[in-house]
Design an enzyme around this catalytic site. Structure first.
Site, PDB file in Angstrom:
ATOM      1  N   GLY A  16       0.776  -1.230   0.000  1.00  0.00           N
ATOM      2  CA  GLY A  16       0.000   0.000   0.000  1.00  0.00           C
ATOM      3  C   GLY A  16       0.806   1.278   0.000  1.00  0.00           C
ATOM      4  N   SER A  17       2.018   1.271  -0.567  1.00  0.00           N
ATOM      5  CA  SER A  17       2.812   2.514  -0.562  1.00  0.00           C
ATOM      6  C   SER A  17       2.111   3.619  -1.348  1.00  0.00           C
ATOM      7  CB  SER A  17       4.217   2.261  -1.105  1.00  0.00           C
ATOM      8  OG  SER A  17       4.194   2.000  -2.494  1.00  0.00           O
ATOM      9  N   ASN A  18       1.441   3.259  -2.455  1.00  0.00           N
ATOM     10  CA  ASN A  18       0.683   4.279  -3.202  1.00  0.00           C
ATOM     11  C   ASN A  18      -0.519   4.752  -2.388  1.00  0.00           C
ATOM     12  OD1 ASN A  18       1.645   4.906  -6.065  1.00  0.00           O
ATOM     13  ND2 ASN A  18       1.852   2.695  -6.020  1.00  0.00           N
ATOM     14  N   ARG A  94      -6.035  -7.738  -8.737  1.00  0.00           N
ATOM     15  CA  ARG A  94      -7.083  -8.574  -9.315  1.00  0.00           C
ATOM     16  C   ARG A  94      -7.594  -7.912 -10.590  1.00  0.00           C
ATOM     17  NH1 ARG A  94      -6.701 -13.347  -8.068  1.00  0.00           N
ATOM     18  NH2 ARG A  94      -8.855 -13.792  -8.569  1.00  0.00           N
ATOM     19  N   ILE A  95      -7.850  -8.717 -11.605  1.00  0.00           N
ATOM     20  CA  ILE A  95      -8.460  -8.187 -12.824  1.00  0.00           C
ATOM     21  C   ILE A  95      -9.972  -8.163 -12.607  1.00  0.00           C
ATOM     22  CG2 ILE A  95      -8.907  -8.647 -15.260  1.00  0.00           C
ATOM     23  CD1 ILE A  95      -6.088  -9.799 -15.451  1.00  0.00           C
ATOM     24  N   LEU A  96     -10.589  -7.027 -12.866  1.00  0.00           N
ATOM     25  CA  LEU A  96     -12.026  -6.863 -12.617  1.00  0.00           C
ATOM     26  C   LEU A  96     -12.786  -7.131 -13.919  1.00  0.00           C
ATOM     27  CD1 LEU A  96     -11.662  -3.637 -10.468  1.00  0.00           C
ATOM     28  CD2 LEU A  96     -12.311  -5.921  -9.627  1.00  0.00           C
ATOM     29  N   ASN A 110      -6.641   3.804 -11.939  1.00  0.00           N
ATOM     30  CA  ASN A 110      -5.627   2.790 -11.661  1.00  0.00           C
ATOM     31  C   ASN A 110      -4.259   3.373 -11.987  1.00  0.00           C
ATOM     32  OD1 ASN A 110      -4.529   0.133 -11.093  1.00  0.00           O
ATOM     33  ND2 ASN A 110      -4.224  -0.090 -13.300  1.00  0.00           N
ATOM     34  N   HIS A 112      -0.490   2.192 -13.249  1.00  0.00           N
ATOM     35  CA  HIS A 112       0.170   1.050 -13.894  1.00  0.00           C
ATOM     36  C   HIS A 112       1.640   1.408 -14.084  1.00  0.00           C
ATOM     37  CE1 HIS A 112       0.561  -2.489 -16.444  1.00  0.00           C
ATOM     38  NE2 HIS A 112       1.222  -1.749 -17.311  1.00  0.00           N
TER      39      HIS A 112
HETATM   40  C1  GRF Z   1       4.017  -1.817  -7.330  1.00  0.00           C
HETATM   41  O1  GRF Z   1       4.677  -2.735  -8.180  1.00  0.00           O
HETATM   42  C2  GRF Z   1       3.540  -0.652  -8.150  1.00  0.00           C
HETATM   43  O2  GRF Z   1       4.403  -0.440  -9.256  1.00  0.00           O
HETATM   44  C3  GRF Z   1       2.188  -1.073  -8.626  1.00  0.00           C
HETATM   45  O3  GRF Z   1       1.663  -1.904  -7.589  1.00  0.00           O
HETATM   46  C4  GRF Z   1       2.749  -2.483  -6.843  1.00  0.00           C
HETATM   47  C5  GRF Z   1       2.555  -2.341  -5.342  1.00  0.00           C
HETATM   48  O4  GRF Z   1       2.332  -1.012  -5.068  1.00  0.00           O
HETATM   49  N1  GRF Z   1       1.352   0.083  -8.853  1.00  0.00           N
HETATM   50  P1  GRF Z   1       1.934  -0.540  -3.557  1.00  0.00           P
HETATM   51  O5  GRF Z   1       3.236  -0.334  -2.814  1.00  0.00           O
HETATM   52  O6  GRF Z   1       1.114  -1.643  -2.919  1.00  0.00           O
HETATM   53  O7  GRF Z   1       1.186   0.738  -3.750  1.00  0.00           O
END
Ligand code: GRF
Length: 205
Positions: A16-18, A94-96, A110, A112
């Site tokens: 979940g860093s994003n 997951r692909i929706l 999303n 990517h």
């Molecule tokens: C990472 O590989 C990012 O490039 C993609 O999802 C993966 C996990 O991201 N968007 P996060 O740290 O869980 O947000």
């Protein structure tokens, strides 16, 4: 009268860093606020990070359902419970299905890890390196039934270095994801569809 803030649900599968950057960006005069962090993976690291930041969490375990339709019905029920204005997929793996996406189309984003339309799907960094690309990056797009194919709302670029591995490139791209997604979400929540285009950060060759 100022409009009420947009409610944003963030879907994750891992660390979940994003999501963290999105949640932390939604403060002050930002036109949106997080209303839920939902993971398809019980115990995903991002759930604890959401709780630490005071955001409600939920788990809909895809393995607890016999098929995609049942999983998405459970997902829809939880989302209907919080009534988000925007759903942000952030490391959601997951692909929706098209019927589910069509219910959210125009309100679902999303991120990517490639410069779409190049490298839809997985292993984007290894593919960019194998192709000898000079540039890589990430894209935020509206989610449509076609995988990784919706209207692009933002992109951030990084140079590919001769000594890059998929891991070193992924780390550089992830740092750009953390800048790009909050910038796009803020514009999207304000109804501004102008493209966000972030150049490589200064100082990285
Ligand atoms: C990472 O590989 C990012 O490039 C993609 O999802 C993966 C996990 O991201 N968007 P996060 O740290 O869980 O947000």
């Amino acid at each position: 009268m100022s409009e009420r803030p947009k409610r944003v649900a963030v879907l994750i599968s891992g660390g979940g860093s994003n999501m963290v950057r999105l949640v932390e960006s939604m403060a002050g005069d930002h036109p949106a606020r997080p209303c839920l962090v939902l993971s398809n993976v019980p115990g995903a690291g991002g759930l604890a990070r959401a709780v630490e930041r005071g955001v409600a969490t939920a788990v809909v375990d895809h393995r607890a359902h016999p098929d995609r339709t049942a999983f998405e019905a459970a997902l829809q029920e939880v989302l209907d419970g919080v009534a988000p204005d925007i759903v942000a997929l952030a490391g959601f793996m997951r692909i929706l299905t098209p019927p589910f996406v069509r219910r959210w189309q125009g309100r679902m984003l999303n991120i990517h890890p490639s410069l779409l339309p190049k490298y839809r799907g997985l292993d984007t960094h290894a593919r960019a390196i194998a192709a000898g690309d000079a540039e890589a990056g990430c894209t935020v797009h509206e989610v449509t039934p076609e995988l990784d194919d919706g209207p692009v709302l933002g992109r951030a670029r990084v140079p590919v270095r001769a000594d890059d591995t998929a891991e070193t490139l992924a780390a550089r791209v992830l740092a750009q994801e953390h800048r790009l997604y909050p910038a796009v979400l803020r514009r999207f929540a304000a109804g501004d569809r102008r493209l966000v285009d972030l150049p490589p950060p200064a100082g990285i060759a």
